[in-house]
Design an enzyme around this catalytic site. Structure first.
Site, short mmCIF file in Angstrom:
data_model
loop_
_atom_site.label_atom_id
_atom_site.label_comp_id
_atom_site.label_asym_id
_atom_site.label_seq_id
_atom_site.Cartn_x
_atom_site.Cartn_y
_atom_site.Cartn_z
N ASP A 1 0.84 -1.21 0.00
CA ASP A 1 0.00 0.00 0.00
C ASP A 1 0.87 1.25 0.00
O ASP A 1 0.68 2.17 -0.81
CB ASP A 1 -0.89 0.04 1.25
CG ASP A 1 -1.92 -1.06 1.32
OD1 ASP A 1 -3.10 -0.79 1.03
OD2 ASP A 1 -1.56 -2.19 1.69
N THR B 1 -6.85 -4.78 0.60
CA THR B 1 -5.67 -5.12 1.40
C THR B 1 -5.89 -6.36 2.25
O THR B 1 -4.99 -7.20 2.39
CB THR B 1 -5.28 -3.93 2.30
OG1 THR B 1 -5.02 -2.79 1.49
CG2 THR B 1 -4.04 -4.25 3.12
N LYS C 1 -14.90 -5.84 -7.29
CA LYS C 1 -16.35 -6.03 -7.41
C LYS C 1 -16.83 -5.58 -8.79
O LYS C 1 -17.72 -6.17 -9.38
CB LYS C 1 -17.07 -5.24 -6.32
CG LYS C 1 -16.94 -5.84 -4.92
CD LYS C 1 -17.65 -4.98 -3.90
CE LYS C 1 -17.57 -5.59 -2.51
NZ LYS C 1 -16.21 -5.62 -1.98
#
Length: 263
Positions: free
Chosen positions: A50, A123, A224
């Site tokens: 990240d 994550t 998604k």
């Protein structure tokens, strides 16, 4: 890069190239096995991937567009030292660079733009090994309205000729359309995509009354959207987003959800 190309097209083309590099950083961190996990809150994690991917994205875009306002999900990545030179991406995607800019966006200035960055969406799934759920997200807004976006899937498996290639980048620009994927026709039945790791009673109640033929529980807002190229109803944290992926503006619509989640 030619300055005769309108700014918004140049920025989108840069964002595609930068997202590709950030995706490689995400894969490299996983390959080394030192994830550097920090718990930001309940079921809310941050990893070295990240932090590093965000540093790459912000440093690369800032180097080319110094007046941009860039908002990243992770806190203070600039405090972690110099960004390695091979993380600074100055190239642009040639296909995007050749796009015809919408008339309404031709005169946009850097000061009008806010770039939203989620360097590693999904994550929790990343730390658990569900790598196909991971995406790199870059959203572009002009005068507080979303106009373009990039979704990069670091672990998407491509077959280019006889060669296997890792990663896929989807982009979208208002009034132009999308690139990087081939849309499929929607099914006749209702398909719902919902959270895999952040459900709650409100989400479950909404799911129970929708009478869907299929419920997909996946991680990450980006995945998604990318998991199926047809009409989806996404239920997340009690909010319902209807996305029609067969229409050209889906990333712009999708970015509204990212903007909402950030705020």
């Amino acid at each position: 890069m030619s300055t005769s190309v309108p700014l918004i097209v140049r920025l989108l083309s840069s964002s595609v190239s930068v997202a590709n590099r950030a995706g490689k950083i995400v894969r490299d961190v996983m390959s080394k096995g030192e994830l550097g996990i920090i718990e930001k809150g309940k079921d809310d994690y941050q990893t070295e991937a990240d932090r590093s991917a965000q540093r790459c994205i912000i440093a690369s875009l800032s180097a080319q567009y110094p007046k941009l306002n860039i908002i990243g999900e992770e806190d203070n990545p600039d405090n972690e030292g110099d960004v390695p030179s091979d993380w600074i991406v100055l190239e642009s995607d040639k296909d995007v660079l050749s796009l015809e800019c919408p008339v309404a966006l031709k005169s946009v200035k850097e000061e009008d733009i806010v770039v939203w960055v989620d360097p590693l969406d999904g994550t929790s799934e990343y730390t658990q090994g569900f790598l196909e759920h991971v995406t790199v997200l870059i959203g572009i807004s002009v005068n507080e309205k979303p106009v373009a976006g990039v979704i990069h899937q670091p672990y998407y498996k491509n077959l280019v000729g006889s060669e296997k290639k890792m990663g896929r980048t989807i982009w979208g620009l208002q009034e132009v359309g999308v690139g990087g994927y081939t849309p499929a026709p929607p099914p006749d039945s209702l398909v719902i995509t919902t959270t895999r790791s952040h459900s709650n009673p409100v989400v479950e109640q909404a799911l129970s009354v929708m009478n869907a033929s299929q419920i997909l529980r996946v991680g990450g807002a980006g995945y998604k959207v990318c998991s199926k190229s047809y009409r989806l109803v996404i239920i997340f944290a009690g909010h319902i987003f209807i996305l029609s992926l067969e229409i050209p503006s889906f990333i712009r619509i999708y970015y509204r959800t990212i903007y909402y989640l950030f705020t």
